[in-house]
Design an enzyme around this catalytic site. Structure first.
Site, PDB file in Angstrom:
ATOM      1  N   LYS A  48       0.811  -1.218   0.000  1.00  0.00           N
ATOM      2  CA  LYS A  48       0.000   0.000   0.000  1.00  0.00           C
ATOM      3  C   LYS A  48       0.844   1.268   0.000  1.00  0.00           C
ATOM      4  CE  LYS A  48      -4.434  -1.838   1.338  1.00  0.00           C
ATOM      5  NZ  LYS A  48      -5.401  -2.121   2.398  1.00  0.00           N
ATOM      6  N   ARG A 106      -3.664 -10.115   4.953  1.00  0.00           N
ATOM      7  CA  ARG A 106      -4.155 -10.147   3.567  1.00  0.00           C
ATOM      8  C   ARG A 106      -3.059  -9.584   2.676  1.00  0.00           C
ATOM      9  NH1 ARG A 106      -6.501  -6.715  -0.024  1.00  0.00           N
ATOM     10  NH2 ARG A 106      -8.149  -7.554  -1.330  1.00  0.00           N
TER      11      ARG A 106
HETATM   12  N1  HH2 Z   1      -7.617  -3.736   1.233  1.00  0.00           N
HETATM   13  C1  HH2 Z   1      -8.042  -3.745  -0.049  1.00  0.00           C
HETATM   14  C2  HH2 Z   1      -9.174  -4.497  -0.415  1.00  0.00           C
HETATM   15  N2  HH2 Z   1      -9.851  -5.234   0.508  1.00  0.00           N
HETATM   16  N3  HH2 Z   1     -10.103  -6.009   2.727  1.00  0.00           N
HETATM   17  C3  HH2 Z   1      -9.694  -5.997   3.997  1.00  0.00           C
HETATM   18  N4  HH2 Z   1     -10.352  -6.721   4.921  1.00  0.00           N
HETATM   19  N5  HH2 Z   1      -8.606  -5.273   4.419  1.00  0.00           N
HETATM   20  C4  HH2 Z   1      -7.882  -4.497   3.555  1.00  0.00           C
HETATM   21  O1  HH2 Z   1      -6.914  -3.815   3.982  1.00  0.00           O
HETATM   22  C5  HH2 Z   1      -8.285  -4.469   2.174  1.00  0.00           C
HETATM   23  C6  HH2 Z   1      -9.425  -5.243   1.797  1.00  0.00           C
HETATM   24  C7  HH2 Z   1      -7.312  -2.964  -1.083  1.00  0.00           C
HETATM   25  O2  HH2 Z   1      -6.295  -3.715  -1.673  1.00  0.00           O
HETATM   26  P1  HH2 Z   1      -6.385  -4.495  -3.079  1.00  0.00           P
HETATM   27  O3  HH2 Z   1      -7.457  -5.528  -3.086  1.00  0.00           O
HETATM   28  O4  HH2 Z   1      -5.039  -5.014  -3.372  1.00  0.00           O
HETATM   29  O5  HH2 Z   1      -6.706  -3.370  -4.132  1.00  0.00           O
HETATM   30  P2  HH2 Z   1      -8.043  -2.884  -4.826  1.00  0.00           P
HETATM   31  O6  HH2 Z   1      -9.002  -2.439  -3.775  1.00  0.00           O
HETATM   32  O7  HH2 Z   1      -7.571  -1.749  -5.713  1.00  0.00           O
HETATM   33  O8  HH2 Z   1      -8.608  -4.048  -5.610  1.00  0.00           O
END
Ligand code: HH2
Length: 283
Positions: A223, A258
């Site tokens: 992040k 995660r």
């Molecule tokens: N972060 C993201 C998405 N879902 N769920 C939980 N529980 N905790 C988190 O920190 C979290 C999450 C964002 O990351 P990512 O899925 O890699 O990116 P994007 O939202 O752009 O798909």
């Protein structure tokens, strides 16, 4: 062996470290958007994360990156349909990253066991009732505002206390809707309406969140705060920072992580757990 759902839900008591591999079936996620949008690449990615030691595969069909727009349920389901049933047959727990009950229902029918809701079930009032009816587990995550606007000058007086109170309130709401507390996981939402100092305080504050008495999940993977601290603009090159953040939270009592880089984080947590006197794999 991968942790069972019951192992995952008991991880705050056993100290077992649980790794949740990220599978974004999206064209626009902040780090891996578009790479696993094609169903065959998505299934191959999930298989690889399972082989690398993931305990959970978290499948999402909507990006929640800052500034992103919401994706309607039908479109999320169309993205998940050719992928999720195959992932559910891989022998690890599957979670569905959505804020919509309709998407969660599709995923639970296809074999998911955990609903990961970045809105902590505030976006869709039907989500908690569905979780309760199915006996599924739920991740309740803190977010200030909405993805569209959340990074516009987030303000807190005491970010750890405020996030903890929010999560306590959402646990109460979940219980009121019939979800058993021992089916709930909480998450401070790293990067969701937080500036650099807020993210650092929350990584330092895992112990205060662990006092809620349910497993605590952190999602620091690749992040922006890692880029802010190190100057690394390429999200693929933030593994060192991701591992450091996971280990800091693990030392404070968080047990579920995660991440995109499963093999490396599994290895780091196995060493950290052994040093702490626990066995990350077999409590
Ligand atoms: N972060 C993201 C998405 N879902 N769920 C939980 N529980 N905790 C988190 O920190 C979290 C999450 C964002 O990351 P990512 O899925 O890699 O990116 P994007 O939202 O752009 O798909």
């Amino acid at each position: 062996m991968a942790a069972s759902l019951e192992d995952i839900l008991a991880s705050h008591r056993t100290g077992r470290a649980v790794v949740m591999g990220i599978l974004n079936v999206t064209p626009d996620s902040f780090s891996d958007g578009g790479r696993f949008f094609d169903p065959a690449s998505a299934v191959a990615r999930a298989l690889r994360m399972v082989a690398e030691g993931a305990d959970v595969i978290d499948v999402g069909a909507e990006s929640t990156r800052p500034g992103s727009d919401r994706i309607p349920a039908a479109e999320q389901i169309a993205r998940l349909e050719p992928v999720l049933p195959d992932v559910a047959r891989m022998g690890v727990a599957v979670s569905i990253d959505t804020t919509l009950a309709e998407v969660a229902r599709f995923a639970l029918d296809a074999g998911a066991a955990i609903v990961n809701d970045v809105s902590a079930a505030r976006d869709d009032p039907k989500l908690l009732r569905l979780t309760a009816e199915r006996g599924a587990a739920v991740v309740l995550m803190h977010m200030l505002g909405q993805p569209k606007s959340m990074q516009q000058e987030p303000r807190y007086d005491d970010v750890v206390a405020e996030v903890r109170q929010f999560l306590a309130d959402r646990l109460t709401a979940a219980e009121a809707a019939g979800v058993r507390r021992d089916r709930c996981i909480v998450d401070p939402g790293i990067g969701f309406g937080k500036g650099l100092r807020h993210n650092l305080a929350l990584l330092r504050g895992a112990g205060a969140l662990a006092e809620l008495g349910v497993p605590v999940l952190y999602g620091p993977s690749r992040k922006r705060f890692i880029g802010e601290l190190t100057g690394q603009g390429d999200t693929d090159r933030r593994l060192g920072g991701t591992i450091a953040a996971c280990l800091a939270a693990f030392a404070g009592g968080a047990t579920i992580f995660r991440v995109h880089d499963v093999a490396e984080v599994v290895q780091a947590l196995a060493v950290a757990a052994a040093v702490a006197g626990a066995d990350a794999r077999r409590p």
